[in-house]
Design a protein around this motif. Structure first.
Motif, PDB file in Angstrom:
ATOM      1  N   GLN A  12       0.623  -0.822  -0.163  1.00 15.71           N
ATOM      2  CA  GLN A  12       0.049   0.006  -0.283  1.00 15.71           C
ATOM      3  C   GLN A  12       0.595   1.190  -0.349  1.00 15.71           C
ATOM      4  O   GLN A  12       0.698   2.353  -1.035  1.00 15.71           O
ATOM      5  CB  GLN A  12      -1.255  -0.401   1.090  1.00 15.71           C
ATOM      6  CG  GLN A  12      -1.949  -0.701   0.716  1.00 15.71           C
ATOM      7  CD  GLN A  12      -2.905  -1.091   2.390  1.00 15.71           C
ATOM      8  OE1 GLN A  12      -2.663  -0.926   3.425  1.00 15.71           O
ATOM      9  NE2 GLN A  12      -3.775  -1.610   2.745  1.00 15.71           N
ATOM     10  N   GLY A  13       1.790   1.175   0.649  1.00 17.43           N
ATOM     11  CA  GLY A  13       2.847   2.530   0.504  1.00 17.43           C
ATOM     12  C   GLY A  13       3.905   2.359  -0.665  1.00 17.43           C
ATOM     13  O   GLY A  13       3.988   3.977  -1.199  1.00 17.43           O
ATOM     14  N   VAL A  14       4.360   1.634  -0.728  1.00 13.52           N
ATOM     15  CA  VAL A  14       5.201   1.663  -2.338  1.00 13.52           C
ATOM     16  C   VAL A  14       3.713   2.293  -3.658  1.00 13.52           C
ATOM     17  O   VAL A  14       3.803   2.892  -4.730  1.00 13.52           O
ATOM     18  CB  VAL A  14       5.306   0.060  -2.894  1.00 13.52           C
ATOM     19  CG1 VAL A  14       5.790   0.448  -4.627  1.00 13.52           C
ATOM     20  CG2 VAL A  14       6.388   0.177  -2.022  1.00 13.52           C
ATOM     21  N   ALA A  15       2.165   1.092  -3.322  1.00 13.92           N
ATOM     22  CA  ALA A  15       1.156   1.730  -4.176  1.00 13.92           C
ATOM     23  C   ALA A  15       1.576   3.374  -4.290  1.00 13.92           C
ATOM     24  O   ALA A  15       0.326   4.272  -5.316  1.00 13.92           O
ATOM     25  CB  ALA A  15      -0.518   1.787  -4.270  1.00 13.92           C
ATOM     26  N   ARG A  16       1.025   3.619  -3.257  1.00 11.52           N
ATOM     27  CA  ARG A  16       0.723   6.016  -2.537  1.00 11.52           C
ATOM     28  C   ARG A  16       1.813   6.766  -2.947  1.00 11.52           C
ATOM     29  O   ARG A  16       2.304   7.887  -2.966  1.00 11.52           O
ATOM     30  CB  ARG A  16      -0.444   5.899  -1.552  1.00 11.52           C
ATOM     31  CG  ARG A  16       1.089   5.270  -0.523  1.00 11.52           C
ATOM     32  CD  ARG A  16      -0.026   5.929   1.079  1.00 11.52           C
ATOM     33  NE  ARG A  16       0.747   5.955   2.342  1.00 11.52           N
ATOM     34  CZ  ARG A  16       0.607   4.478   3.196  1.00 11.52           C
ATOM     35  NH1 ARG A  16      -0.191   4.436   2.522  1.00 11.52           N
ATOM     36  NH2 ARG A  16       1.398   4.173   4.123  1.00 11.52           N
ATOM     37  N   LYS A  57      11.265   2.515 -13.647  1.00 14.67           N
ATOM     38  CA  LYS A  57      10.134   1.598 -14.027  1.00 14.67           C
ATOM     39  C   LYS A  57       9.964   1.182 -12.812  1.00 14.67           C
ATOM     40  O   LYS A  57       8.233   1.715 -12.934  1.00 14.67           O
ATOM     41  CB  LYS A  57      10.751   0.655 -15.140  1.00 14.67           C
ATOM     42  CG  LYS A  57      12.167   0.906 -15.765  1.00 14.67           C
ATOM     43  CD  LYS A  57      12.145   0.195 -17.150  1.00 14.67           C
ATOM     44  CE  LYS A  57      13.101   0.675 -18.163  1.00 14.67           C
ATOM     45  NZ  LYS A  57      13.737  -1.111 -19.008  1.00 14.67           N
ATOM     46  N   LEU A  58      10.512   0.489 -11.253  1.00 13.52           N
ATOM     47  CA  LEU A  58       8.428   0.490 -11.119  1.00 13.52           C
ATOM     48  C   LEU A  58       8.461   1.454 -10.235  1.00 13.52           C
ATOM     49  O   LEU A  58       7.006   1.592  -9.991  1.00 13.52           O
ATOM     50  CB  LEU A  58      10.085  -0.068 -10.139  1.00 13.52           C
ATOM     51  CG  LEU A  58       9.077  -1.152  -8.773  1.00 13.52           C
ATOM     52  CD1 LEU A  58       8.015  -2.323  -9.234  1.00 13.52           C
ATOM     53  CD2 LEU A  58      10.425  -1.678  -7.637  1.00 13.52           C
ATOM     54  N   TRP A  59       9.296   2.648 -10.377  1.00 17.44           N
ATOM     55  CA  TRP A  59       8.642   3.632  -9.321  1.00 17.44           C
ATOM     56  C   TRP A  59       7.109   4.326 -10.101  1.00 17.44           C
ATOM     57  O   TRP A  59       5.934   4.402  -9.958  1.00 17.44           O
ATOM     58  CB  TRP A  59       9.679   4.835  -9.110  1.00 17.44           C
ATOM     59  CG  TRP A  59       9.045   6.192  -8.540  1.00 17.44           C
ATOM     60  CD1 TRP A  59       8.670   6.994  -9.333  1.00 17.44           C
ATOM     61  CD2 TRP A  59       8.507   6.513  -7.433  1.00 17.44           C
ATOM     62  NE1 TRP A  59       8.223   7.710  -8.700  1.00 17.44           N
ATOM     63  CE2 TRP A  59       7.798   8.028  -7.300  1.00 17.44           C
ATOM     64  CE3 TRP A  59       8.921   5.501  -6.581  1.00 17.44           C
ATOM     65  CZ2 TRP A  59       7.789   8.517  -6.044  1.00 17.44           C
ATOM     66  CZ3 TRP A  59       7.789   6.316  -4.751  1.00 17.44           C
ATOM     67  CH2 TRP A  59       7.804   7.326  -4.817  1.00 17.44           C
ATOM     68  N   ASN A  60       7.789   4.038 -11.711  1.00 22.31           N
ATOM     69  CA  ASN A  60       6.472   4.990 -12.723  1.00 22.31           C
ATOM     70  C   ASN A  60       5.884   3.697 -13.118  1.00 22.31           C
ATOM     71  O   ASN A  60       4.043   4.653 -13.258  1.00 22.31           O
ATOM     72  CB  ASN A  60       6.865   4.605 -13.894  1.00 22.31           C
ATOM     73  CG  ASN A  60       8.169   5.830 -14.170  1.00 22.31           C
ATOM     74  OD1 ASN A  60       8.252   7.041 -13.091  1.00 22.31           O
ATOM     75  ND2 ASN A  60       9.318   5.680 -14.888  1.00 22.31           N
ATOM     76  N   ASP A  64       1.101  -1.089  -9.494  1.00 18.20           N
ATOM     77  CA  ASP A  64      -0.061  -1.627 -11.238  1.00 18.20           C
ATOM     78  C   ASP A  64       0.442  -2.957  -9.747  1.00 18.20           C
ATOM     79  O   ASP A  64      -0.233  -4.357 -10.368  1.00 18.20           O
ATOM     80  CB  ASP A  64       1.053  -1.672 -12.187  1.00 18.20           C
ATOM     81  CG  ASP A  64       0.510  -0.644 -12.894  1.00 18.20           C
ATOM     82  OD1 ASP A  64      -0.409  -0.140 -12.666  1.00 18.20           O
ATOM     83  OD2 ASP A  64       1.054  -0.697 -13.610  1.00 18.20           O
ATOM     84  N   PHE A  65       0.880  -3.451  -9.236  1.00 22.04           N
ATOM     85  CA  PHE A  65       1.096  -4.177  -8.512  1.00 22.04           C
ATOM     86  C   PHE A  65       0.843  -4.840  -7.090  1.00 22.04           C
ATOM     87  O   PHE A  65       0.453  -4.177  -6.427  1.00 22.04           O
ATOM     88  CB  PHE A  65       3.283  -4.366  -7.735  1.00 22.04           C
ATOM     89  CG  PHE A  65       3.799  -3.870  -9.246  1.00 22.04           C
ATOM     90  CD1 PHE A  65       4.434  -5.283  -9.657  1.00 22.04           C
ATOM     91  CD2 PHE A  65       4.594  -3.130  -9.494  1.00 22.04           C
ATOM     92  CE1 PHE A  65       4.962  -4.509 -10.717  1.00 22.04           C
ATOM     93  CE2 PHE A  65       5.371  -2.417 -10.539  1.00 22.04           C
ATOM     94  CZ  PHE A  65       5.674  -3.856 -10.738  1.00 22.04           C
ATOM     95  N   THR A  66       0.384  -5.995  -6.478  1.00 20.80           N
ATOM     96  CA  THR A  66      -0.355  -6.456  -5.303  1.00 20.80           C
ATOM     97  C   THR A  66       0.495  -7.153  -4.755  1.00 20.80           C
ATOM     98  O   THR A  66       0.200  -7.434  -3.846  1.00 20.80           O
ATOM     99  CB  THR A  66      -1.703  -7.068  -6.057  1.00 20.80           C
ATOM    100  OG1 THR A  66      -1.132  -8.351  -7.119  1.00 20.80           O
ATOM    101  CG2 THR A  66      -2.287  -5.635  -7.137  1.00 20.80           C
TER     102      THR A  66
END
Length: 199
Positions: A12-16, A57-60, A64-66
């Motif tokens: 959740q932290g990564v996603a936001r 790329k991961l940051w951009n 998308d990741f769960t």
């Protein structure tokens, strides 16, 4: 249960876009990815650069990741693809050098005169260009003297794109064969190599 909650919170932290969460992902995988990339391209510094690009790329794509597993899979696949692309690009860059230097068995001699070589070679190149078959000559001049693209040449002359490519290749082969007969091909490669080394 706790680890599942921790992973969920991390994702959740990564996603936001939480910097601390992303830093944890970075710390978990960075060194291993650098080792992985280095084993493919055999260049530590370039490997680090490619891994850093992968994390960008991961940051951009962070939303998308769960799961942590999907992030790990992305990082390794993206790094592998980046390494393969790097190797392909490196091979393309070196292919021209191989073409120019494969006849040179020894380093350039101290008495190699690039000015004299350039004068002689350019004279011969222009001479051979004038001896090319008519259409071959027109295509060659439009491409190498006027800087026109294959599509432009095809449109101007009313011929196909493939015909332009074929005629250019034919011209280069004819000129190469003539230089070889006159013992100037090695001098030509030596001249090109000299220019590349002193550019």
């Amino acid at each position: 249960m706790g680890s599942t909650n921790n992973e969920r919170e991390l994702m959740q932290g990564v996603a936001r876009g939480d910097q601390e969460s992303f830093r944890l992902i970075f710390q978990q995988h960075y060194k291993a990815l650098c080792y992985f990339a280095s084993s493919i391209i055999l260049d530590g510094q370039e490997a680090e650069d490619l891994v850093q690009e992968t994390f960008s790329k991961l940051w951009n794509k962070r939303a998308d990741f769960t799961s942590a597993t999907s992030i790990k899979a992305f990082l390794y696949i993206a790094t592998k693809n980046a390494c393969l692309n790097f190797l392909k690009q490196k091979e393309r860059q070196s292919s021209r050098e191989k073409e120019f230097t494969y006849l040179l068995r020894e380093p350039l001699s101290d008495d190699f005169d690039p000015v004299l070589a350039e004068t002689e070679i350019i004279q011969e190149l222009y001479s051979e260009m004038e001896n090319l078959p008519k259409q071959c000559q027109r295509v060659f001049k439009m491409s190498y003297l006027q800087g026109m693209k294959n599509e432009e040449i095809a449109s101007t002359l009313g011929i196909s794109y493939n015909t332009v490519r074929t005629q250019k290749l034919r011209a280069l082969k004819l000129i190469r064969a003539s230089l070889l007969k006159k013992n100037l091909l090695t001098a030509f490669y030596a001249y090109i190599t000299f220019i590349k080394l002193h550019a």
